[in-house]
Design a protein around this motif. Structure first.
Motif, PDB file in Angstrom:
ATOM      1  N   TYR A  35       0.881  -1.163   0.000  1.00 26.89           N
ATOM      2  CA  TYR A  35       0.000   0.000   0.000  1.00 26.89           C
ATOM      3  C   TYR A  35       0.919   1.213   0.000  1.00 26.89           C
ATOM      4  O   TYR A  35       1.704   1.408   0.941  1.00 26.89           O
ATOM      5  CB  TYR A  35      -0.895  -0.005   1.242  1.00 26.89           C
ATOM      6  N   ASP A  46       0.502  -7.287  -5.846  1.00 26.12           N
ATOM      7  CA  ASP A  46      -0.683  -6.464  -5.585  1.00 26.12           C
ATOM      8  C   ASP A  46      -0.208  -5.155  -4.973  1.00 26.12           C
ATOM      9  O   ASP A  46       0.432  -5.158  -3.916  1.00 26.12           O
ATOM     10  CB  ASP A  46      -1.632  -7.196  -4.632  1.00 26.12           C
ATOM     11  N   LEU A 102      -1.527  -1.260  -4.007  1.00 24.81           N
ATOM     12  CA  LEU A 102      -2.508  -0.186  -3.875  1.00 24.81           C
ATOM     13  C   LEU A 102      -1.764   1.143  -3.838  1.00 24.81           C
ATOM     14  O   LEU A 102      -0.763   1.274  -3.136  1.00 24.81           O
ATOM     15  CB  LEU A 102      -3.296  -0.340  -2.575  1.00 24.81           C
ATOM     16  N   ASP A 162      -2.348   5.384  -3.390  1.00 25.56           N
ATOM     17  CA  ASP A 162      -3.188   6.553  -3.110  1.00 25.56           C
ATOM     18  C   ASP A 162      -2.391   7.800  -3.483  1.00 25.56           C
ATOM     19  O   ASP A 162      -1.400   8.131  -2.826  1.00 25.56           O
ATOM     20  CB  ASP A 162      -3.580   6.589  -1.629  1.00 25.56           C
ATOM     21  N   VAL A 213      -3.465  -0.990  -8.372  1.00 29.89           N
ATOM     22  CA  VAL A 213      -4.831  -0.553  -8.090  1.00 29.89           C
ATOM     23  C   VAL A 213      -4.775   0.868  -7.534  1.00 29.89           C
ATOM     24  O   VAL A 213      -4.083   1.128  -6.549  1.00 29.89           O
ATOM     25  CB  VAL A 213      -5.521  -1.488  -7.076  1.00 29.89           C
ATOM     26  N   ILE A 251      -6.366   4.117  -5.666  1.00 26.03           N
ATOM     27  CA  ILE A 251      -7.367   4.355  -4.629  1.00 26.03           C
ATOM     28  C   ILE A 251      -8.074   5.685  -4.857  1.00 26.03           C
ATOM     29  O   ILE A 251      -7.430   6.722  -5.056  1.00 26.03           O
ATOM     30  CB  ILE A 251      -6.712   4.364  -3.236  1.00 26.03           C
ATOM     31  N   GLN A 292      -9.062  -1.982 -11.431  1.00 25.06           N
ATOM     32  CA  GLN A 292      -7.871  -1.260 -11.007  1.00 25.06           C
ATOM     33  C   GLN A 292      -8.215  -0.032 -10.152  1.00 25.06           C
ATOM     34  O   GLN A 292      -7.427   0.904 -10.040  1.00 25.06           O
ATOM     35  CB  GLN A 292      -7.026  -0.854 -12.208  1.00 25.06           C
ATOM     36  N   ALA A 304      -9.927   1.048  -6.238  1.00 24.84           N
ATOM     37  CA  ALA A 304     -10.452   0.707  -4.921  1.00 24.84           C
ATOM     38  C   ALA A 304     -11.025   1.966  -4.293  1.00 24.84           C
ATOM     39  O   ALA A 304     -10.485   3.064  -4.478  1.00 24.84           O
ATOM     40  CB  ALA A 304      -9.358   0.139  -4.021  1.00 24.84           C
ATOM     41  N   ARG A 310     -13.569  -3.403  -4.411  1.00 19.64           N
ATOM     42  CA  ARG A 310     -12.489  -3.380  -3.434  1.00 19.64           C
ATOM     43  C   ARG A 310     -12.582  -2.134  -2.560  1.00 19.64           C
ATOM     44  O   ARG A 310     -12.728  -1.020  -3.069  1.00 19.64           O
ATOM     45  CB  ARG A 310     -11.131  -3.431  -4.132  1.00 19.64           C
ATOM     46  N   VAL A 321     -10.800  -0.004   0.850  1.00 20.43           N
ATOM     47  CA  VAL A 321      -9.671   0.179   1.758  1.00 20.43           C
ATOM     48  C   VAL A 321     -10.178   1.001   2.936  1.00 20.43           C
ATOM     49  O   VAL A 321     -10.489   2.186   2.791  1.00 20.43           O
ATOM     50  CB  VAL A 321      -8.503   0.895   1.066  1.00 20.43           C
ATOM     51  N   ASP A 336      -9.701  -4.346   2.504  1.00 21.81           N
ATOM     52  CA  ASP A 336      -8.366  -4.229   3.082  1.00 21.81           C
ATOM     53  C   ASP A 336      -8.440  -3.214   4.217  1.00 21.81           C
ATOM     54  O   ASP A 336      -9.080  -2.164   4.073  1.00 21.81           O
ATOM     55  CB  ASP A 336      -7.348  -3.740   2.051  1.00 21.81           C
TER      56      ASP A 336
END
Length: 231
Positions: free
Chosen positions: A51, A79, A81, A83, A105, A107, A130, A132, A163, A165, A197
């Motif tokens: 992340y 994987d 994530l 932001d 992915v 966010i 792709q 979240a 998905r 978060v 998550d």
């Protein structure tokens, strides 16, 4: 899932959401704030997912696109994530270069998005697999520029985003135990299709197990992993 918080080109240790007070991560025999070294540390611990939060962008500054893309080139993570404080104005062109990377992915976080239409726009650009939805809280209070939690969830459902978060910044880095258990349980029971998550305050494997029992697919960790030896 290993957490990498980036501020002014360095990996920093997040504590209780007080972003102005975050200090560079210090690993043994490594330069303070070395994000590449942090990724290597996570890999040695067997962590296969990340992340990454761009705190500069989230706070309204310049997006650290080049740094994040360099980190992605390290590989070894299936994987990731990311932001980047997406507000609904559209991701920059460099993100379009990596839209085909299955592990990435983006966010869309409720604390950053200007409206729910921005979530729809992001899905249109990169596809629902792709994206979240980041559901943000501060001491249990939902944080959003506009719209309720329910409105965001309805929009996510309509555009195929499954998905989630879930983060409560008040407990991040405090090692006080996860505070999102009830939220995650409520979401998972409300829609079993969701892939959730969450993390924040995680101290050990028992805390991670509690999040999994609450319906989470992955547990976000930083402080506990920084204290781990990679023997």
């Amino acid at each position: 899932m290993g957490v990498v918080d980036l501020k002014q080109g360095m990996a920093v240790h997040a504590v209780a959401g007080k972003r102005s007070e975050y200090r560079p991560v210090q690993l043994a025999k490594q330069s303070a704030g070395d994000a590449s070294a942090l990724l290597c540390h996570y890999r040695k611990l067997g962590i296969g997912s990340l992340y990454i939060a761009d705190l500069d962008a989230i706070c309204g500054g310049q997006t650290q696109v080049d740094l994040i893309l360099r980190l992605l080139e390290h590989g070894g993570f299936d994987d990731v994530l990311v932001d980047i404080g997406f507000s609904g104005a559209g991701p920059c062109n460099k993100w379009m270069q990596v839209r085909g990377r299955a592990e990435l992915v983006l966010i869309a976080a409720t604390e950053s998005m200007q409206n729910t239409d921005g979530l729809i726009e992001l899905v249109d650009r990169v596809g629902p697999s792709q994206v979240a939805l980041g559901l943000d809280y501060q001491a249990g209070v939902f944080r959003s520029v506009v719209g309720s939690e329910a409105e965001w969830l309805v929009t996510a459902d309509r555009c195929g985003v499954r998905r989630m978060v879930v983060l409560d910044t008040a407990v991040v880095g405090t090692r006080s135990g996860p505070s999102t258990l009830e939220m995650c349980w409520r979401l998972s029971q409300g829609d079993p299709r969701l892939e959730i998550d969450s993390g924040g305050g995680v101290r050990d494997a028992e805390d991670a197990k509690a999040l999994f029992a609450a319906g989470c697919a992955r547990c976000l960790m930083a402080t506990a992993l920084l204290e781990c030896s990679a023997n």
